[in-house]
Write a protein that holds these residues in place. Structure first.
Motif, short mmCIF file in Angstrom:
data_model
loop_
_atom_site.label_atom_id
_atom_site.label_comp_id
_atom_site.label_asym_id
_atom_site.label_seq_id
_atom_site.Cartn_x
_atom_site.Cartn_y
_atom_site.Cartn_z
N GLY A 6 37.77 27.35 32.07
CA GLY A 6 36.62 27.89 32.80
C GLY A 6 36.96 28.60 34.09
N ARG A 7 38.24 28.68 34.42
CA ARG A 7 38.65 29.34 35.66
C ARG A 7 39.91 30.16 35.39
N CYS A 8 40.03 31.30 36.09
CA CYS A 8 41.14 32.20 35.81
C CYS A 8 41.70 32.79 37.10
N LEU A 9 43.00 32.65 37.27
CA LEU A 9 43.74 33.25 38.38
C LEU A 9 44.77 34.21 37.80
N ILE A 10 44.76 35.45 38.26
CA ILE A 10 45.68 36.49 37.79
C ILE A 10 46.64 36.83 38.93
N VAL A 11 47.94 36.85 38.63
CA VAL A 11 48.95 37.06 39.66
C VAL A 11 49.92 38.15 39.21
N HIS A 12 50.12 39.18 40.03
CA HIS A 12 51.21 40.13 39.79
C HIS A 12 51.68 40.74 41.11
N GLU A 13 52.90 41.23 41.08
CA GLU A 13 53.54 41.75 42.28
C GLU A 13 53.10 43.17 42.61
N ALA A 14 52.68 43.92 41.62
CA ALA A 14 52.30 45.32 41.83
C ALA A 14 51.06 45.42 42.72
N THR A 15 50.83 46.61 43.24
CA THR A 15 49.67 46.84 44.08
C THR A 15 48.38 46.50 43.33
N ARG A 16 47.34 46.17 44.09
CA ARG A 16 46.10 45.65 43.51
C ARG A 16 45.30 46.71 42.77
N THR A 17 45.02 47.84 43.43
CA THR A 17 44.13 48.84 42.84
C THR A 17 44.79 49.50 41.63
N GLY A 18 44.13 49.41 40.50
CA GLY A 18 44.67 50.00 39.28
C GLY A 18 45.79 49.19 38.66
N GLY A 19 46.06 47.99 39.20
CA GLY A 19 47.09 47.14 38.63
C GLY A 19 46.68 46.55 37.30
N PHE A 20 47.66 46.00 36.58
CA PHE A 20 47.35 45.45 35.26
C PHE A 20 46.41 44.26 35.36
N GLY A 21 46.38 43.61 36.52
CA GLY A 21 45.46 42.51 36.72
C GLY A 21 44.00 42.91 36.58
N ALA A 22 43.68 44.15 36.92
CA ALA A 22 42.30 44.62 36.75
C ALA A 22 41.93 44.67 35.28
N GLU A 23 42.84 45.09 34.43
CA GLU A 23 42.59 45.10 32.99
C GLU A 23 42.42 43.68 32.47
N LEU A 24 43.28 42.78 32.94
CA LEU A 24 43.15 41.38 32.52
C LEU A 24 41.81 40.80 32.94
N SER A 25 41.41 41.10 34.17
CA SER A 25 40.13 40.59 34.67
C SER A 25 38.97 41.10 33.82
N ALA A 26 39.00 42.38 33.47
CA ALA A 26 37.94 42.94 32.65
C ALA A 26 37.90 42.29 31.27
N LEU A 27 39.06 42.07 30.67
CA LEU A 27 39.11 41.45 29.35
C LEU A 27 38.58 40.02 29.38
N VAL A 28 38.96 39.27 30.42
CA VAL A 28 38.49 37.89 30.53
C VAL A 28 36.98 37.87 30.73
N GLN A 29 36.47 38.77 31.58
CA GLN A 29 35.03 38.82 31.83
C GLN A 29 34.28 39.17 30.54
N GLU A 30 34.79 40.13 29.78
CA GLU A 30 34.12 40.56 28.56
C GLU A 30 34.08 39.46 27.49
N ARG A 31 35.15 38.67 27.40
CA ARG A 31 35.29 37.73 26.30
C ARG A 31 34.93 36.28 26.68
N CYS A 32 34.96 35.98 27.98
CA CYS A 32 34.81 34.57 28.39
C CYS A 32 33.73 34.37 29.43
N PHE A 33 32.84 35.35 29.60
CA PHE A 33 31.87 35.30 30.71
C PHE A 33 31.08 33.99 30.74
#
Length: 333
Positions: A263-290
């Protein structure tokens, strides 16, 4: 990890006469990080050879080799240098199989050290993985242990599609926990260090559950797997940590199953935040696990600034920022 990568290349050079290794200083010198040490002497100059300092030339030659029937493994000395070859990767390698209706393929595996760890600043420390995950036709792989580095590299070389294989140089010689500017221990004493002899594959597109947990899902790859593991242990949180291993193809089923459980999700990566792969992960989690989320998704990443030189350690997602994100996630609703 360097030894595991060298072993994978050695095995594939011996196993498949179509495999060739090329790049700047990969031959006689054995690579700037010694990942190709001894391979030219063992397999010969026609199988392991140096190239001019021309990244577009290295990638372009590799695309042609792949179309001809070889399995080239070009090394780009640092991920920061890959941009001159970006057009060859995007416009040629990624599209060749589709443009030719399967008549030609581009089975090249582009190896490159990436991320921080050597205080290399803006030109030796970038994490450009999100650029390649956006390109249809490319696969993107990032190992976090010697075992996976060897198995994933063998799987990438044997794959018929072009693969970007990023090697986190910060953990070449041992894992980090986020507190120190040197590995906390050598790989030889780490539980994930065992590397089987001989040929084996780690399948592309399958995440690894680093540790099971019930309270929180952590999505990470590369160096950040070890940082997240150390912080979660220090905080005493019952976290389930997923090492994604491959960003494309992505093991979305494993991610969905874990987040639905915790029920909780933390995404971690070293790359810059804006446009990072974490944004894609966040969108996928929101779409499938809202409807299963009990708190907003948290991202802890590098900052949206040019990569600092002397302040490299402050740039990394570390214990303070990860700890704060975990505290926010675990707050009562």
């Amino acid at each position: 990890m360097i030894e595991a990568i060298n072993d994978a290349l050695d095995i594939m050079l011996a196993r498949d006469p179509d495999v060739v290794v090329l790049g700047e200083d990969v031959g006689y010198f054995g690579g700037v990080f010694r990942a190709t040490a001894g391979l030219q002497k063992k397999h010969g100059r026609t199988r392991v050879f140096d190239t001019p300092i021309s990244e577009c030339g290295i990638i372009g030659v590799a695309v042609g080799m792949g179309a001809y029937g070889l399995r080239p493994v070009p090394e780009i000395q640092f991920a920061d240098y890959i941009y001159p070859g970006l057009d060859q990767l995007v416009s040629e390698a990624a599209r060749l199989r589709y443009r030719s209706a399967g008549e030609f393929i581009a089975p090249l595996t582009v190896r490159s050290p990436f991320g921080g760890g050597i205080f290399g600043g803006q030109t030796h420390s970038q994490s450009p993985e999100a650029l390649f995950t956006h390109v249809a036709g490319l696969k993107t792989v990032i190992p976090s242990t010697p075992h996976d580095a060897k198995g994933l590299l063998i799987a990438a070389i044997e794959d018929n599609d072009p693969v970007i294989f990023f090697e986190p140089k910060r953990i070449y010689n041992g894992p980090f926990d986020g507190y120190y500017d040197k590995p906390v221990e050598p790989w030889s004493r780490h539980p994930d260090s065992e590397v089987p002899e001989g040929h084996y594959r780690v399948p592309l597109g399958k995440a690894r559950i680093v540790q099971a947990g019930e309270a929180l899902t952590v999505l990470a790859y590369g160096t950040m797997v070890h940082v997240a593991r150390a912080v979660c242990a220090e905080k005493g949180v019952d976290a389930e940590i997923l090492d994604l291993r491959t960003l494309v193809p992505l093991d979305i089923d494993a991610i969905e199953a874990s987040v639905r459980k915790t029920g909780r999700c933390l995404i971690v990566h070293e790359a810059t935040r804006t446009g990072g792969f974490g944004a894609e992960l966040s969108a996928l989690v929101q779409e499938r696990c809202f409807y299963h989320l009990e708190a907003p998704i948290e991202r802890v990443t590098g900052f949206d600034t040019p990569y600092p030189h002397s302040l490299e350690w402050a740039y990394f997602p570390g214990p303070v920022r990860l700890g704060e994100a975990i505290d926010r996630l675990m707050m009562p609703a």
